[in-house]
Scaffold this active site. Structure first.
Site, PDB file in Angstrom:
ATOM      1  N   VAL A 109       0.870  -1.172   0.000  1.00  0.00           N
ATOM      2  CA  VAL A 109       0.000   0.000   0.000  1.00  0.00           C
ATOM      3  C   VAL A 109       0.908   1.224   0.000  1.00  0.00           C
ATOM      4  O   VAL A 109       1.900   1.281   0.732  1.00  0.00           O
ATOM      5  CB  VAL A 109      -0.916   0.034   1.239  1.00  0.00           C
ATOM      6  N   CYS A 110       0.573   2.199  -0.851  1.00  0.00           N
ATOM      7  CA  CYS A 110       1.256   3.493  -0.827  1.00  0.00           C
ATOM      8  C   CYS A 110       2.764   3.302  -1.016  1.00  0.00           C
ATOM      9  O   CYS A 110       3.192   2.603  -1.923  1.00  0.00           O
ATOM     10  CB  CYS A 110       0.896   4.189   0.491  1.00  0.00           C
ATOM     11  N   THR A 111       3.581   3.906  -0.144  1.00  0.00           N
ATOM     12  CA  THR A 111       5.037   3.854  -0.322  1.00  0.00           C
ATOM     13  C   THR A 111       5.645   2.517   0.078  1.00  0.00           C
ATOM     14  O   THR A 111       6.867   2.360  -0.007  1.00  0.00           O
ATOM     15  CB  THR A 111       5.721   5.006   0.439  1.00  0.00           C
ATOM     16  N   THR A 129       2.006   3.631  -6.708  1.00  0.00           N
ATOM     17  CA  THR A 129       2.197   4.062  -5.329  1.00  0.00           C
ATOM     18  C   THR A 129       1.418   5.358  -5.151  1.00  0.00           C
ATOM     19  O   THR A 129       0.673   5.779  -6.042  1.00  0.00           O
ATOM     20  CB  THR A 129       3.698   4.221  -5.000  1.00  0.00           C
ATOM     21  N   ALA A 162      -2.138   2.341  -4.735  1.00  0.00           N
ATOM     22  CA  ALA A 162      -1.825   3.761  -4.587  1.00  0.00           C
ATOM     23  C   ALA A 162      -1.963   4.157  -3.112  1.00  0.00           C
ATOM     24  O   ALA A 162      -1.916   3.305  -2.221  1.00  0.00           O
ATOM     25  CB  ALA A 162      -2.734   4.578  -5.496  1.00  0.00           C
TER      26      ALA A 162
END
Length: 199
Positions: A109-111, A129, A162
């Site tokens: 998830v994300c970074t 991301t 993202a």
């Protein structure tokens, strides 16, 4: 002999993890586990099993440690401020590579995707991301095929999502993959998530 389900999902937590990156997927997957005929185990773990303080101050006491988590079907690696140190932490990157070798499905998830990129997991693969970190993803590994529009990118044995709330969409997609689209719709209704099918 372990009594655990053979379907096991582990969500990594660490100091500086973005709260919803971890808790969003946990909510989806724990809601799924409660009623699923597959009886999946959904657990949280930290490097040493100790509590962590998230990016905005929430404290989480995980279920176990990385050493004791056991075999996983799915690893969820969230993002957040804490990934800034993890992308250059050689021991953590080595652990990610080791998990990759024995875990059928690696998700982020994300970074968390930046950590996967730094560990070499995303070489030549499509990924995404947080929108503010797309350039950083390219910097981490210029061979990554960055998808700037997707909520999540499913590339078979690796799924990246993202930022923040997109992890919920990714987790619902996981439920659909691991059980069925009907199960995912049921969970989405349970948690009152309108969601999106865009990917």
């Amino acid at each position: 002999m372990s009594t655990h389900s053979t379907l096991r999902v582990g969500i990594l937590v660490f100091d500086g993890v973005e709260e919803l990156d971890a808790v969003g997927p946990w909510e989806v997957l724990a809601s799924w586990a409660r009623d699923s005929p597959l009886h999946p185990d959904v657990l949280t773990f930290s490097a040493d099993g100790g509590g962590v303080r998230c990016a905005k101050g929430l404290s989480i006491v995980p279920d176990t440690s990385a050493a004791d988590v056991g075999p996983l079907t799915v690893l969820v690696h969230p993002g957040g401020r804490g990934t800034r140190s993890l992308v250059v932490h050689e021991a953590h990157l080595a652990w990610v590579r080791a998990m990759r070798a024995r875990t059928p499905l690696m998700t982020s998830v994300c970074t968390g995707a930046l950590v996967y990129a730094a560990a070499g997991l995303l070489a030549g693969r499509p990924a995404t991301t947080h929108h503010s970190q797309l350039d950083a993803l390219v910097t981490a590994d210029p061979s990554v095929l960055v998808d700037a529009e997707a909520r999540f990118v499913d590339d078979g044995d690796v799924i990246t999502s993202a930022g923040v709330c997109a992890g919920i969409d990714m987790a619902l997609h996981l439920v659909a993959r691991l059980e069925s689209a009907d199960a995912a719709r049921r969970v989405a209704r349970d948690i009152e998530h309108a969601g999106t099918s865009r990917h």
